[in-house]
Design a protein around this motif. Sequence first.
Motif, PDB file in Angstrom:
ATOM      1  N   LYS A  70       0.801  -1.229   0.000  1.00  0.00           N
ATOM      2  CA  LYS A  70       0.000   0.000   0.000  1.00  0.00           C
ATOM      3  C   LYS A  70       0.835   1.280   0.000  1.00  0.00           C
ATOM      4  N   ALA A  71       2.137   1.165  -0.114  1.00  0.00           N
ATOM      5  CA  ALA A  71       3.005   2.340  -0.202  1.00  0.00           C
ATOM      6  C   ALA A  71       3.731   2.265  -1.532  1.00  0.00           C
ATOM      7  N   SER A  72       3.897   3.423  -2.168  1.00  0.00           N
ATOM      8  CA  SER A  72       4.603   3.385  -3.450  1.00  0.00           C
ATOM      9  C   SER A  72       6.045   3.795  -3.230  1.00  0.00           C
ATOM     10  N   LYS A  73       6.941   3.139  -3.971  1.00  0.00           N
ATOM     11  CA  LYS A  73       8.375   3.381  -3.890  1.00  0.00           C
ATOM     12  C   LYS A  73       8.857   3.891  -5.232  1.00  0.00           C
ATOM     13  N   GLU A  74       9.712   4.881  -5.191  1.00  0.00           N
ATOM     14  CA  GLU A  74      10.307   5.352  -6.434  1.00  0.00           C
ATOM     15  C   GLU A  74      11.511   4.467  -6.738  1.00  0.00           C
ATOM     16  N   MET A  75      11.559   4.003  -7.980  1.00  0.00           N
ATOM     17  CA  MET A  75      12.659   3.150  -8.433  1.00  0.00           C
ATOM     18  C   MET A  75      13.416   3.901  -9.523  1.00  0.00           C
ATOM     19  N   ILE A  76      14.709   3.650  -9.599  1.00  0.00           N
ATOM     20  CA  ILE A  76      15.513   4.195 -10.690  1.00  0.00           C
ATOM     21  C   ILE A  76      16.197   3.018 -11.373  1.00  0.00           C
ATOM     22  N   THR A  77      16.208   3.053 -12.699  1.00  0.00           N
ATOM     23  CA  THR A  77      16.834   1.985 -13.468  1.00  0.00           C
ATOM     24  C   THR A  77      18.089   2.539 -14.130  1.00  0.00           C
ATOM     25  N   ILE A  78      19.217   1.904 -13.842  1.00  0.00           N
ATOM     26  CA  ILE A  78      20.500   2.314 -14.397  1.00  0.00           C
ATOM     27  C   ILE A  78      21.107   1.099 -15.083  1.00  0.00           C
ATOM     28  N   ASP A  79      21.343   1.224 -16.381  1.00  0.00           N
ATOM     29  CA  ASP A  79      21.899   0.125 -17.184  1.00  0.00           C
ATOM     30  C   ASP A  79      21.104  -1.168 -17.018  1.00  0.00           C
ATOM     31  N   GLY A  80      19.774  -1.049 -16.994  1.00  0.00           N
ATOM     32  CA  GLY A  80      18.908  -2.216 -16.931  1.00  0.00           C
ATOM     33  C   GLY A  80      18.678  -2.784 -15.542  1.00  0.00           C
ATOM     34  N   LYS A  81      19.288  -2.229 -14.524  1.00  0.00           N
ATOM     35  CA  LYS A  81      19.109  -2.730 -13.165  1.00  0.00           C
ATOM     36  C   LYS A  81      18.355  -1.687 -12.342  1.00  0.00           C
ATOM     37  N   SER A  82      17.301  -2.116 -11.627  1.00  0.00           N
ATOM     38  CA  SER A  82      16.463  -1.202 -10.848  1.00  0.00           C
ATOM     39  C   SER A  82      16.929  -1.122  -9.399  1.00  0.00           C
ATOM     40  N   TYR A  83      16.860   0.097  -8.865  1.00  0.00           N
ATOM     41  CA  TYR A  83      17.231   0.342  -7.474  1.00  0.00           C
ATOM     42  C   TYR A  83      16.128   1.179  -6.818  1.00  0.00           C
ATOM     43  N   PRO A  84      15.758   0.874  -5.570  1.00  0.00           N
ATOM     44  CA  PRO A  84      14.827   1.760  -4.863  1.00  0.00           C
ATOM     45  C   PRO A  84      15.581   3.029  -4.453  1.00  0.00           C
ATOM     46  N   VAL A  85      15.020   4.180  -4.790  1.00  0.00           N
ATOM     47  CA  VAL A  85      15.701   5.448  -4.514  1.00  0.00           C
ATOM     48  C   VAL A  85      15.936   5.627  -3.020  1.00  0.00           C
ATOM     49  N   ASP A  86      14.983   5.210  -2.186  1.00  0.00           N
ATOM     50  CA  ASP A  86      15.157   5.408  -0.745  1.00  0.00           C
ATOM     51  C   ASP A  86      16.275   4.545  -0.161  1.00  0.00           C
TER      52      ASP A  86
END
Length: 117
Positions: free
Chosen positions: A48-64
């Motif tokens: 129920k909480a949304s997380k911002e993700m960033i994708t760098i060179d095809g790999k996703s990371y949670p920004v937090d």
Amino acid sequence: MTDTKKTGTASKPAGKAPAKPAARKASAPKPAAGAAPKKTTRKTASNKASKEMITIDGKSYPVDALNENAKAQITNLRASDKIIAELETELAITKTARQRYGEALEHELKQLNTTLQ
């Protein structure tokens, strides 16, 4: 880098000049030769909480989960992409104006040749 949603989780770069008012919509930045790796961000729902993700060179990371320095670099990349897009728009407008100035000069020279003959 493509952002789908920005959140207040990333730090602002120190000493950044105030942004210009948005008078026109900027086009998407074009990748340059030798450009940095592709980066994207997206929101995903979990518990129920949304997380911002960033994708760098095809790999996703949670920004937090990133440290403050990494978040600052993301902010710097986003700011740079925005400025590049604004400059590309301004360049396109300037090139169009230059073309029209040349056409107007050609018209004036044709009229001058007509009057001199």
